[in-house]
Design an enzyme around this catalytic site. Structure first.
Site, PDB file in Angstrom:
ATOM      1  N   LYS A 142      -6.676  -0.968   7.330  1.00 53.73           N
ATOM      2  CA  LYS A 142      -7.090  -1.691   6.104  1.00 53.73           C
ATOM      3  C   LYS A 142      -6.191  -2.899   5.868  1.00 53.73           C
ATOM      4  O   LYS A 142      -6.648  -3.964   5.481  1.00 53.73           O
ATOM      5  CB  LYS A 142      -6.941  -0.774   4.885  1.00 53.73           C
ATOM      6  N   ARG A 200     -12.131  13.100   5.405  1.00 48.56           N
ATOM      7  CA  ARG A 200     -10.799  13.735   5.407  1.00 48.56           C
ATOM      8  C   ARG A 200     -10.500  14.366   4.060  1.00 48.56           C
ATOM      9  O   ARG A 200      -9.907  15.437   3.958  1.00 48.56           O
ATOM     10  CB  ARG A 200      -9.722  12.691   5.735  1.00 48.56           C
ATOM     11  N   SER A 253      -5.516   4.798   9.038  1.00 52.91           N
ATOM     12  CA  SER A 253      -6.263   4.465   7.825  1.00 52.91           C
ATOM     13  C   SER A 253      -5.587   3.322   7.067  1.00 52.91           C
ATOM     14  O   SER A 253      -6.221   2.323   6.714  1.00 52.91           O
ATOM     15  CB  SER A 253      -6.344   5.727   6.944  1.00 52.91           C
ATOM     16  N   ASP A 301     -12.878   3.302   8.266  1.00 60.57           N
ATOM     17  CA  ASP A 301     -11.919   3.981   7.394  1.00 60.57           C
ATOM     18  C   ASP A 301     -12.634   4.561   6.178  1.00 60.57           C
ATOM     19  O   ASP A 301     -12.356   5.688   5.767  1.00 60.57           O
ATOM     20  CB  ASP A 301     -10.794   3.040   6.928  1.00 60.57           C
ATOM     21  N   HIS A 355       0.846  -1.199   0.000  1.00 55.09           N
ATOM     22  CA  HIS A 355       0.000   0.000   0.000  1.00 55.09           C
ATOM     23  C   HIS A 355       0.875   1.241   0.000  1.00 55.09           C
ATOM     24  O   HIS A 355       1.913   1.271   0.655  1.00 55.09           O
ATOM     25  CB  HIS A 355      -0.866  -0.002   1.262  1.00 55.09           C
TER      26      HIS A 355
HETATM   27  N1  URA Z   1      -3.904   5.839   1.870  1.00 55.57           N
HETATM   28  C1  URA Z   1      -4.873   5.480   2.740  1.00 55.57           C
HETATM   29  O1  URA Z   1      -5.466   4.411   2.620  1.00 55.57           O
HETATM   30  N2  URA Z   1      -5.144   6.319   3.744  1.00 55.57           N
HETATM   31  C2  URA Z   1      -4.507   7.479   3.930  1.00 55.57           C
HETATM   32  O2  URA Z   1      -4.809   8.166   4.875  1.00 55.57           O
HETATM   33  C3  URA Z   1      -3.505   7.862   3.018  1.00 55.57           C
HETATM   34  C4  URA Z   1      -3.217   7.011   1.981  1.00 55.57           C
END
Ligand code: URA
Length: 436
Positions: free
Chosen positions: A187, A168, A183, A161, A82
């Protein structure tokens, strides 16, 4: 407990208890708290920050807001990668089919565009028919069947999230260490992979502007993983200029397809994808030395296995696989505007934020929660840092559906370019690797 007291406590910079954080997240998810209170709390966190313990509690509450995928005995083989967000960052799309072709199972939960950055889901959903709205069961089944699935935090996976992310994005509260950490890490843990690799970006196109801040974020994420018993490897990389040449949605998928077909073998996208593939192959114990891992990865591309895996992924998620051979199957923009350089010299720098802003004005990103995306628009950087341009040569190309928006985009992209007489030094894509 009252939400207003929790907001007030954070506003004063005090540490919230686990009970208060759990109450905030459950009120968010059961919708007893209105968006304006959640937004006020986000802004208080943005200004006052959170301790490592608070961040771990928030991450845990977000994981517990939904289901956790259990891949059973497959868990320790599964990789998830990610990025904290960048401009032109299509490394998920180039890397995931490659690793799956190497026999490494991938279960990935991605995000939509956030702030000025693009989102993997928006990019992939520019493929006609492609959907990331997988249930937990769909995701598990697909990973078992074809070795790769890319989902999003819908319904039962980290719903907290999904809700905070959308708020956000439109309340200027994205670039906060604890909010990004919770966040991303929530995930990743909920999605059940045994091996988590995070790409933590710094630079004008990232949320963290300096390598030092990116290292702080990377350490916070690795430490949060440790507190929640999940080893996380964080790789700190530069986002001073857009990654690759394409910035938008479908044009980024096209560039990724070109890479997977073996048509792009040098440059930042190729280098960073090889680097992440090497990290993943070594983390999972497939190879012990980098050179053998890199040779193997290149062979997966050369043999057509990587692009075949991408095709399988597209078909499995409802997309039209004809896009691989025929780029006209993507939404086509009405206008193509080649912007010529007024200067001769080397490109010294391309401000990623300005290019991203220009693309957002074209409609490639959202202004407010739920806005539709214009998949076909974007900017192609014909010249990148370190390349020579002659006056009158094409510097970049705008793909647009509205000429007024194209003019605005041009102002930002032209400002983004800086030139110099001497060829600038090339930076290595990876700045640091932080291991658990
Ligand atoms: N990617 C995400 O999933 N969350 C964030 O806050 C920033 C990048």
């Amino acid at each position: 407990m009252r939400i207003v007291d929790i907001i007030d406590k954070k506003k004063k910079g005090m540490e919230l208890t686990k009970e208060e954080i759990d109450y905030f997240i459950s009120s968010l998810v059961n919708r007893s708290m209105p968006d304006y209170q959640a937004s006020a709390w986000l802004m208080a966190v943005w200004f006052k920050g959170m301790t490592e313990d608070e961040t771990a509690c928030l991450t845990e509450a977000m994981i517990n807001s939904g289901e956790r995928i259990d891949f059973g005995e497959l868990t320790n083989r599964i990789v998830d990668k990610h990025s904290t967000g960048g401009v032109g960052d299509k490394v998920t799309i180039t890397l995931i089919p490659l690793l799956a072709a190497a026999g490494i199972p991938i279960a990935k939960l991605s995000g939509k565009g956030l702030g000025h950055t693009g989102g993997t889901i928006d990019k992939l959903e520019s493929i006609p028919g492609f959907s990331c709205a997988l249930t937990t069961e769909d995701l598990k089944k697909q990973v078992k069947e074809i070795g790769v699935a890319i989902g999003q935090q819908t319904g039962n996976l980290t719903p907290a999230d999904g809700m905070l992310y959308a708020l956000r994005d439109v309340t200027a509260t994205v670039d906060s260490l604890p909010l990004i950490c919770s966040s991303v890490v929530s995930k990743k843990i909920a999605a059940g992979a045994g091996n988590i690799i995070l790409d933590v970006k710094y630079g004008s196109g990232a949320f963290m502007k300096t390598p030092q801040d990116a290292i702080k974020l990377a350490e916070l994420m690795v430490n949060t993983g440790k507190k929640l018993s999940k080893p996380i490897t964080a790789v700190v990389t530069s986002m001073e200029e857009p990654l690759g040449r394409a910035v938008g949605n479908s044009i980024e998928v096209i560039e990724s397809i070109d890479f997977l077909k073996g048509n792009i073998v040098t440059g930042d996208i190729a280098e960073l994808t090889y680097d992440f593939a090497k990290v993943a192959l070594m983390l999972t114990g497939r190879f012990l030395d980098e050179q053998t891992a890199e040779d193997y990865v290149k062979e997966l591309i050369h043999s057509g296995k990587a692009i075949d895996k991408f095709k399988e992924l597209i078909i499995a998620q409802g997309g039209n696989p004809e896009v691989i051979e025929d780029y006209n199957k993507f939404d086509q923009p009405q206008f193509t505007i080649e912007v010529k350089s007024k200067t001769s010299g080397y490109v010294k720098k391309i401000d990623a934020y300005k290019v991203a802003y220009g693309c957002k004005l074209l409609g490639a990103g959202r202004e407010k929660k739920g806005d539709p995306i214009d998949y076909g628009v974007g900017v192609f950087l014909n010249k990148k840092t370190g390349e020579f341009v002659n006056s009158g040569e094409t510097l970049y190309t705008i793909y647009a559906n509205d000429s007024t928006k194209a003019d605005l985009c041009k102002e930002y992209c032209t400002q983004a370019y800086k030139f110099c007489e001497e060829k600038p030094e090339k930076l290595k894509p990876i700045y640091a690797i932080i291991k658990p």
